[in-house]
Motif scaffolding. Structure first.
Motif, mmCIF file in Angstrom:
data_model
loop_
_atom_site.group_PDB
_atom_site.id
_atom_site.type_symbol
_atom_site.label_atom_id
_atom_site.label_comp_id
_atom_site.label_asym_id
_atom_site.label_seq_id
_atom_site.Cartn_x
_atom_site.Cartn_y
_atom_site.Cartn_z
ATOM 1 N N ALA A 12 0.737 -0.952 0.070
ATOM 2 C CA ALA A 12 0.135 0.133 0.215
ATOM 3 C C ALA A 12 0.517 1.732 0.072
ATOM 4 N N TYR A 13 2.007 1.037 0.385
ATOM 5 C CA TYR A 13 2.716 2.072 0.642
ATOM 6 C C TYR A 13 3.322 2.375 -0.987
ATOM 7 N N VAL A 14 3.251 1.585 -1.995
ATOM 8 C CA VAL A 14 3.560 1.490 -3.153
ATOM 9 C C VAL A 14 2.780 3.034 -3.507
ATOM 10 N N THR A 15 1.688 2.168 -3.483
ATOM 11 C CA THR A 15 0.571 2.967 -4.431
ATOM 12 C C THR A 15 -0.092 4.114 -3.713
ATOM 13 N N LEU A 16 0.659 4.583 -2.709
ATOM 14 C CA LEU A 16 0.220 6.314 -1.901
ATOM 15 C C LEU A 16 1.444 7.254 -2.283
ATOM 16 N N VAL A 17 2.966 6.855 -2.137
ATOM 17 C CA VAL A 17 3.577 6.822 -3.000
ATOM 18 C C VAL A 17 3.337 7.800 -3.997
ATOM 19 N N ALA A 31 3.405 23.503 -4.221
ATOM 20 C CA ALA A 31 4.925 23.387 -3.885
ATOM 21 C C ALA A 31 5.151 24.381 -3.109
ATOM 22 N N GLY A 32 5.871 23.977 -1.742
ATOM 23 C CA GLY A 32 6.687 25.127 -0.215
ATOM 24 C C GLY A 32 5.575 24.725 0.625
ATOM 25 N N GLY A 33 4.342 24.321 0.189
ATOM 26 C CA GLY A 33 3.305 23.894 1.399
ATOM 27 C C GLY A 33 3.539 23.251 2.312
ATOM 28 N N PRO A 34 3.171 22.755 3.243
ATOM 29 C CA PRO A 34 3.587 22.425 4.589
ATOM 30 C C PRO A 34 2.269 20.756 4.240
ATOM 31 N N LEU A 35 3.404 19.623 4.522
ATOM 32 C CA LEU A 35 2.287 18.539 4.101
ATOM 33 C C LEU A 35 1.194 17.834 5.125
ATOM 34 N N PRO A 36 -0.134 17.478 4.767
ATOM 35 C CA PRO A 36 -1.109 17.414 5.840
ATOM 36 C C PRO A 36 -0.799 16.374 7.401
ATOM 37 N N PRO A 37 -1.031 16.751 8.587
ATOM 38 C CA PRO A 37 -0.402 15.740 9.658
ATOM 39 C C PRO A 37 -0.567 14.246 8.697
ATOM 40 N N GLU A 38 -0.102 12.756 9.401
ATOM 41 C CA GLU A 38 0.395 12.239 9.511
ATOM 42 C C GLU A 38 -1.060 11.017 9.416
ATOM 43 N N PRO A 39 -2.019 11.608 10.905
ATOM 44 C CA PRO A 39 -3.421 10.859 10.787
ATOM 45 C C PRO A 39 -4.086 11.274 9.223
ATOM 46 N N ASP A 40 -3.858 12.452 9.589
ATOM 47 C CA ASP A 40 -5.334 13.261 7.952
ATOM 48 C C ASP A 40 -4.978 12.428 6.827
ATOM 49 N N LEU A 41 -3.550 12.061 6.903
ATOM 50 C CA LEU A 41 -2.779 11.010 5.854
ATOM 51 C C LEU A 41 -3.605 10.027 5.270
ATOM 52 N N ARG A 48 -3.089 2.559 7.185
ATOM 53 C CA ARG A 48 -2.670 2.439 8.297
ATOM 54 C C ARG A 48 -1.395 3.492 8.152
ATOM 55 N N PRO A 49 -1.407 4.629 10.144
ATOM 56 C CA PRO A 49 -0.196 5.084 10.080
ATOM 57 C C PRO A 49 1.445 5.078 9.583
ATOM 58 N N ASP A 50 1.433 3.664 9.814
ATOM 59 C CA ASP A 50 2.655 2.966 9.792
ATOM 60 C C ASP A 50 3.202 3.149 7.991
ATOM 61 N N THR A 51 2.466 2.874 7.008
ATOM 62 C CA THR A 51 2.151 2.632 5.568
ATOM 63 C C THR A 51 2.340 4.207 5.524
ATOM 64 N N VAL A 52 1.830 5.069 5.640
ATOM 65 C CA VAL A 52 1.796 6.869 5.663
ATOM 66 C C VAL A 52 3.528 6.984 6.134
ATOM 67 N N ARG A 53 3.925 6.503 6.810
ATOM 68 C CA ARG A 53 4.664 6.957 7.310
ATOM 69 C C ARG A 53 5.974 6.341 6.141
ATOM 70 N N ARG A 54 6.067 5.288 6.326
ATOM 71 C CA ARG A 54 6.803 4.563 4.886
ATOM 72 C C ARG A 54 7.359 5.384 3.699
ATOM 73 N N ALA A 55 5.577 5.622 3.250
ATOM 74 C CA ALA A 55 5.309 6.412 1.836
ATOM 75 C C ALA A 55 6.209 7.968 2.527
ATOM 76 N N LEU A 56 5.845 8.843 2.954
ATOM 77 C CA LEU A 56 6.719 9.902 3.091
ATOM 78 C C LEU A 56 8.413 9.811 3.611
ATOM 79 N N GLY A 57 8.521 8.218 4.455
ATOM 80 C CA GLY A 57 10.305 8.481 4.203
ATOM 81 C C GLY A 57 10.521 8.522 2.369
ATOM 82 N N HIS A 58 9.664 7.435 1.807
ATOM 83 C CA HIS A 58 10.219 7.633 0.280
ATOM 84 C C HIS A 58 10.021 9.016 -0.438
ATOM 85 N N LEU A 59 9.779 9.705 -0.082
ATOM 86 C CA LEU A 59 9.562 10.329 -1.217
ATOM 87 C C LEU A 59 10.733 12.177 -0.579
#
Length: 343
Positions: A12-17, A31-41, A48-59
């Motif tokens: 799922a993190y690949v799809t989210l990326v 561009a230049g704007g803040p990303l929404p908080p992880e729980p919102d994403l 899952r929250p860990d899927t969001v964290r993995r995708a954000l780490g990749h990006l």
């Protein structure tokens, strides 16, 4: 924690990326704007929250996102710089993953269809069709394990990515198979073939064996005659036909130098020996399974081929289930097949 999969069986993190990259490209994330908080994403994309964290780490690693001194992630507002993107090693389809691991022994004539070249070409080209399914079903060894795990998990397709991964590498699907069902499936497939030696093979079932390829190698091979067939030294067959894990040390075109721990036999026990290096293959004539390898990557190997790049969970699972069956062969059985063949 297991990697979350989407409805297609893709991590799922690949799809989210991909979805977040598309949102950035479309301007939905400025561009230049803040990303929404992880729980919102997590809520917005239904992951899952860990899927969001993995995708954000990749990006963040690839530069799409930037972490500023306030600790928050922002969409990068610098002019885009072309940078090579590392392609995911794991295919999104179970048949393709199956073909990666099944091809190496098929190339050597140990199992599967005679047309091994077609299997290689379809697997490396990513062609999923009825022909690939037909080739895969010709591997009589893995088929009962795949059927058994799919049935236990309520999965319709035995070549589902999760089922295929469980057999070759390992995951929690293995632990969902009932011991009695496992024994019945083994008896239906192997009892007639091994004859009176079936009682020796059956010792693995109450000992706690699971439907992993390492069981097939250490548990089944000795009793179906593969180790004393004259096709090679028994220890070499056991070592090369199990799924090995190793770490890339250097890359030289289509050849890769990998450090791994080979099987050893001291006359009483099978063990993993001291690390050694070996040159293995990642491609032949432009056909290969894993590209963009880097020194330090962990990979899985079958015979002389690299089959997959392993993440931490895959590496841990492959080690866990291999060592489980290795210990059974050494300690838990009255008639351990490898020891009885190698003397």
């Amino acid at each position: 924690m297991e990697i979350e999969l989407d409805a297609r069986g893709v991590p799922a993190y690949v799809t989210l990326v991909e979805r977040l990259q598309a949102a950035v490209a479309a301007g939905a994330l400025e561009a230049g704007g803040p990303l929404p908080p992880e729980p919102d994403l997590a809520l917005r994309f239904g992951v899952r929250p860990d899927t969001v964290r993995r995708a954000l780490g990749h990006l963040e690693a690839e530069g799409t996102l930037t972490r500023r001194p306030d600790g928050c992630l922002y969409v990068d507002d610098a002019p885009p710089i072309p940078r090579p993107r590392r392609r995911e090693a794991r295919p999104a389809n179970g048949l393709l993953l199956f073909a990666r691991y099944a091809y190496p022994p098929n190339e050597r004539g140990y199992c599967g269809p005679a047309d091994h070249r077609s299997l290689l070409e379809q697997a490396t080209a990513g062609v999923v069709d009825g022909r690939l399914a037909e080739l895969a079903r010709a591997f009589r060894g893995p088929w009962p394990y795949l059927q058994l795990m799919a049935g236990a998990a309520g999965i319709d397709d035995p070549f589902d990515l999760r089922v295929v991964e469980a057999y070759w590498v390992g995951n929690r699907l293995l632990d969902r198979v009932d011991m009695g069902d496992f024994g019945n499936a083994l008896a239906a497939r192997f009892r007639r073939e091994v004859g009176p030696r079936w009682r020796y093979l059956a010792e693995w079932i109450p000992a706690g064996a699971v439907a992993h390829h390492s069981f097939h190698v250490f548990g089944v091979y000795p009793w179906v005659g593969l180790l004393d067939s004259g096709r090679g030294e028994p220890l070499e067959i056991l070592d090369r036909c199990r799924i090995r894990w190793g770490r890339v040390r250097s890359i030289h075109g289509d050849r890769v130098v990998v450090e791994y721990r080979p099987l050893t036999w001291d006359g009483r026990r099978l063990d993993l020996g001291e690390p050694t290096v070996e040159t293995v293959v990642r491609a032949v004539d432009g056909h290969g399974f894993v590209d963009d390898l880097r020194p330090g990557d962990w990979v899985s190997m079958h015979w002389r081929w690299i089959c997959d790049r392993l993440d931490r969970r895959g590496l841990d699972d492959l080690r866990r289930y291999t060592l489980l069956h290795l210990e059974m062969a050494n300690v838990s059985l009255a008639h351990p097949g490898p020891a009885m063949v190698m003397g």
